[in-house]
Design a protein around this motif. Structure first.
Motif, PDB file in Angstrom:
ATOM      1  N   GLN A 148     -34.327  51.778  91.305  1.00 53.91           N
ATOM      2  CA  GLN A 148     -35.570  51.639  92.073  1.00 53.91           C
ATOM      3  C   GLN A 148     -36.785  51.598  91.151  1.00 53.91           C
ATOM      4  O   GLN A 148     -37.733  50.834  91.401  1.00 53.91           O
ATOM      5  CB  GLN A 148     -35.704  52.800  93.068  1.00 53.91           C
ATOM      6  CG  GLN A 148     -34.619  52.852  94.130  1.00 53.91           C
ATOM      7  CD  GLN A 148     -34.608  51.614  95.005  1.00 53.91           C
ATOM      8  OE1 GLN A 148     -33.766  50.744  94.829  1.00 53.91           O
ATOM      9  NE2 GLN A 148     -35.531  51.513  95.921  1.00 53.91           N
ATOM     10  N   GLU A 197     -37.012  50.466  88.127  1.00 52.56           N
ATOM     11  CA  GLU A 197     -37.124  49.150  87.484  1.00 52.56           C
ATOM     12  C   GLU A 197     -37.819  48.159  88.405  1.00 52.56           C
ATOM     13  O   GLU A 197     -38.683  47.379  87.978  1.00 52.56           O
ATOM     14  CB  GLU A 197     -35.732  48.633  87.103  1.00 52.56           C
ATOM     15  CG  GLU A 197     -35.133  49.338  85.903  1.00 52.56           C
ATOM     16  CD  GLU A 197     -33.706  48.901  85.636  1.00 52.56           C
ATOM     17  OE1 GLU A 197     -33.174  48.118  86.442  1.00 52.56           O
ATOM     18  OE2 GLU A 197     -33.132  49.354  84.628  1.00 52.56           O
ATOM     19  N   GLN A 198     -37.451  48.177  89.694  1.00 52.05           N
ATOM     20  CA  GLN A 198     -38.089  47.275  90.650  1.00 52.05           C
ATOM     21  C   GLN A 198     -39.557  47.635  90.848  1.00 52.05           C
ATOM     22  O   GLN A 198     -40.415  46.747  90.945  1.00 52.05           O
ATOM     23  CB  GLN A 198     -37.349  47.326  91.996  1.00 52.05           C
ATOM     24  CG  GLN A 198     -35.925  46.805  91.927  1.00 52.05           C
ATOM     25  CD  GLN A 198     -35.378  46.442  93.294  1.00 52.05           C
ATOM     26  OE1 GLN A 198     -35.965  45.637  94.017  1.00 52.05           O
ATOM     27  NE2 GLN A 198     -34.274  47.048  93.657  1.00 52.05           N
ATOM     28  N   THR A 211     -41.656  49.168  88.697  1.00 48.86           N
ATOM     29  CA  THR A 211     -42.468  48.809  87.532  1.00 48.86           C
ATOM     30  C   THR A 211     -42.584  47.290  87.379  1.00 48.86           C
ATOM     31  O   THR A 211     -43.629  46.801  86.955  1.00 48.86           O
ATOM     32  CB  THR A 211     -41.882  49.433  86.246  1.00 48.86           C
ATOM     33  OG1 THR A 211     -40.503  49.062  86.118  1.00 48.86           O
ATOM     34  CG2 THR A 211     -41.987  50.951  86.281  1.00 48.86           C
ATOM     35  N   ASP A 212     -41.515  46.561  87.718  1.00 48.20           N
ATOM     36  CA  ASP A 212     -41.604  45.095  87.693  1.00 48.20           C
ATOM     37  C   ASP A 212     -42.658  44.600  88.678  1.00 48.20           C
ATOM     38  O   ASP A 212     -43.437  43.690  88.372  1.00 48.20           O
ATOM     39  CB  ASP A 212     -40.252  44.466  88.049  1.00 48.20           C
ATOM     40  CG  ASP A 212     -39.254  44.560  86.909  1.00 48.20           C
ATOM     41  OD1 ASP A 212     -39.671  44.902  85.788  1.00 48.20           O
ATOM     42  OD2 ASP A 212     -38.064  44.307  87.154  1.00 48.20           O
ATOM     43  N   LEU A 213     -42.682  45.209  89.857  1.00 43.93           N
ATOM     44  CA  LEU A 213     -43.649  44.812  90.881  1.00 43.93           C
ATOM     45  C   LEU A 213     -45.071  45.143  90.445  1.00 43.93           C
ATOM     46  O   LEU A 213     -45.995  44.346  90.653  1.00 43.93           O
ATOM     47  CB  LEU A 213     -43.316  45.522  92.195  1.00 43.93           C
ATOM     48  CG  LEU A 213     -44.200  45.200  93.402  1.00 43.93           C
ATOM     49  CD1 LEU A 213     -44.197  43.706  93.696  1.00 43.93           C
ATOM     50  CD2 LEU A 213     -43.731  45.977  94.623  1.00 43.93           C
ATOM     51  N   LYS A 255     -46.135  42.619  87.762  1.00 41.93           N
ATOM     52  CA  LYS A 255     -46.430  41.315  88.362  1.00 41.93           C
ATOM     53  C   LYS A 255     -47.753  41.353  89.120  1.00 41.93           C
ATOM     54  O   LYS A 255     -48.565  40.422  89.036  1.00 41.93           O
ATOM     55  CB  LYS A 255     -45.296  40.908  89.312  1.00 41.93           C
ATOM     56  CG  LYS A 255     -45.395  39.480  89.812  1.00 41.93           C
ATOM     57  CD  LYS A 255     -44.358  39.178  90.879  1.00 41.93           C
ATOM     58  CE  LYS A 255     -44.804  39.749  92.210  1.00 41.93           C
ATOM     59  NZ  LYS A 255     -43.919  39.346  93.313  1.00 41.93           N
ATOM     60  N   TYR A 282     -34.662  34.395  88.189  1.00 41.46           N
ATOM     61  CA  TYR A 282     -33.670  35.462  88.198  1.00 41.46           C
ATOM     62  C   TYR A 282     -32.455  34.945  88.939  1.00 41.46           C
ATOM     63  O   TYR A 282     -32.514  34.697  90.143  1.00 41.46           O
ATOM     64  CB  TYR A 282     -34.247  36.699  88.892  1.00 41.46           C
ATOM     65  CG  TYR A 282     -33.384  37.940  88.809  1.00 41.46           C
ATOM     66  CD1 TYR A 282     -33.657  38.952  87.893  1.00 41.46           C
ATOM     67  CD2 TYR A 282     -32.292  38.106  89.656  1.00 41.46           C
ATOM     68  CE1 TYR A 282     -32.874  40.088  87.824  1.00 41.46           C
ATOM     69  CE2 TYR A 282     -31.498  39.240  89.585  1.00 41.46           C
ATOM     70  CZ  TYR A 282     -31.797  40.231  88.672  1.00 41.46           C
ATOM     71  OH  TYR A 282     -31.016  41.352  88.603  1.00 41.46           O
ATOM     72  N   ARG A 307     -34.769  41.454  97.481  1.00 41.48           N
ATOM     73  CA  ARG A 307     -35.919  41.554  96.581  1.00 41.48           C
ATOM     74  C   ARG A 307     -37.125  40.775  97.079  1.00 41.48           C
ATOM     75  O   ARG A 307     -38.245  41.032  96.648  1.00 41.48           O
ATOM     76  CB  ARG A 307     -35.508  41.131  95.169  1.00 41.48           C
ATOM     77  CG  ARG A 307     -34.450  42.061  94.603  1.00 41.48           C
ATOM     78  CD  ARG A 307     -34.263  41.952  93.129  1.00 41.48           C
ATOM     79  NE  ARG A 307     -33.290  42.943  92.679  1.00 41.48           N
ATOM     80  CZ  ARG A 307     -32.999  43.190  91.415  1.00 41.48           C
ATOM     81  NH1 ARG A 307     -33.612  42.511  90.448  1.00 41.48           N
ATOM     82  NH2 ARG A 307     -32.106  44.095  91.085  1.00 41.48           N
ATOM     83  N   THR A 353     -38.791  43.561  99.126  1.00 40.12           N
ATOM     84  CA  THR A 353     -39.512  44.563  98.339  1.00 40.12           C
ATOM     85  C   THR A 353     -40.687  43.987  97.574  1.00 40.12           C
ATOM     86  O   THR A 353     -41.486  44.736  97.005  1.00 40.12           O
ATOM     87  CB  THR A 353     -38.555  45.240  97.333  1.00 40.12           C
ATOM     88  OG1 THR A 353     -38.006  44.245  96.452  1.00 40.12           O
ATOM     89  CG2 THR A 353     -37.421  45.959  98.052  1.00 40.12           C
ATOM     90  N   VAL A 405     -40.470  42.066  94.879  1.00 37.50           N
ATOM     91  CA  VAL A 405     -40.154  41.782  93.474  1.00 37.50           C
ATOM     92  C   VAL A 405     -40.098  40.273  93.249  1.00 37.50           C
ATOM     93  O   VAL A 405     -40.553  39.769  92.227  1.00 37.50           O
ATOM     94  CB  VAL A 405     -38.817  42.448  93.076  1.00 37.50           C
ATOM     95  CG1 VAL A 405     -38.402  42.031  91.670  1.00 37.50           C
ATOM     96  CG2 VAL A 405     -38.940  43.964  93.167  1.00 37.50           C
TER      97      VAL A 405
END
Length: 299
Positions: free
Chosen positions: A67, A69-70, A72-74, A77, A124, A134, A137, A139
């Protein structure tokens, strides 16, 4: 739960050692240890197995790492897209299953690179189920999925072209020389099948009955890995044509009869505002699809 603490946690997960993570973060080891202990206290769970020389995650720790990782990626972005300038810039993230129809999307990305060099498009590769997860969420900005569409919660653009279904087999297979393969022969093969949920319904419609008679020996979400199993003699991979280039290889593709084809669509969540970069991508893709349609129209 602070983003800084999540970044500490992920650094420890990746380094598998608190001291190593602290050096990479340029903070002291006690600082990282204290933050992780506070995080465990806040969540009321243990995130790491104690007593091991290397960091080993508990099941709760594994879930939080996925969770985090998702999250921080969000955040990355969002920050990239919110820093607006006179020129369009930012990041567009597209989750995609494997499909020949990616050619049009690739054409769009190439045009966008020249017209808006500040826009970066990240791809991806995954299956349709992860794409929809995703998208929900945030992402992914967009997803590329095979038909039929999985939900009315999405806006979509149909991508040009179709892909045939068939089997990927070794050239030494008894069916390798056939022009097509029928349902009766298909049910006799050891099959390596896609994991995506909608595929089962697609083949039940094609067969006119349940797929219970399929001899499934393995499943896959990316065809390249499945092709390794085919090469090793595990079975025949049920798949779309054109994803694996079989030229000058020991593998070949045999299409189904009667023919079964799928289309692909670019989808995005209804009601969610798109960034300037995502809107620029969508506008260019719409233009490119029109050009492809006109190129393929009868003169």
């Amino acid at each position: 739960m602070e983003l800084r603490v999540l970044s500490y946690f992920l650094a420890v997960v990746q380094a598998k050692n608190i001291s190593r993570a602290a050096r990479q973060l340029h903070v002291s080891q006690p600082t990282v240890s204290r933050q992780l202990q506070d995080l465990e206290d806040e969540l009321g769970v243990s995130l790491f197995e104690r007593g091991s020389r290397e960091i080993v995650l508990t099941p709760d720790g594994q879930y939080l790492a996925h969770q985090a990782e998702q999250i921080t990626d969000l955040v990355d972005k969002t920050l990239s897209n919110i820093h607006r300038a006179k020129t369009i810039s930012g990041t567009v993230v597209i989750g995609s299953g494997e499909a020949q129809m990616m050619r049009t999307v690739a054409r769009t990305i190439n045009t966008l690179k020249h017209d808006h060099p500040g826009v970066q498009v990240n791809l991806y590769s995954t299956n349709g189920d992860t794409v929809t997860e995703r998208l929900q969420t945030g992402v992914f900005d967009f997803g590329i999925v095979m038909s039929p569409l999985m939900s009315d919660r999405y806006d979509f653009i149909r991508l040009p072209g179709v892909s045939r279904w068939g089997v990927l087999v070794p050239r030494s297979s008894p069916i390798a020389g056939r022009s097509t393969i029928d349902a009766a022969t298909l049910t006799k093969l050891d099959l390596i099948v896609p994991q995506q949920k909608g595929v089962n319904t697609l083949f039940e419609d094609w067969l006119g009955h349940s797929t219970a008679n399929f001899k499934v020996v393995s499943t896959y979400n990316l065809l390249y890995n499945a092709s390794m199993l085919v090469s090793a003699g595990v079975g025949a991979a049920l798949c779309l044509d054109g994803i694996i280039n079989t030229d000058h290889t020991a593998l070949t593709f045999v299409p189904l009869a009667p023919g079964l084809v799928s289309t692909a669509s670019l989808v995005w969540l209804k009601g969610r505002p798109l960034s300037a970069a995502a809107n620029a991508f969508l506008k260019q893709l719409t233009t490119d699809i029109s050009l492809v349609t006109n190129e393929n129209s009868p003169k």
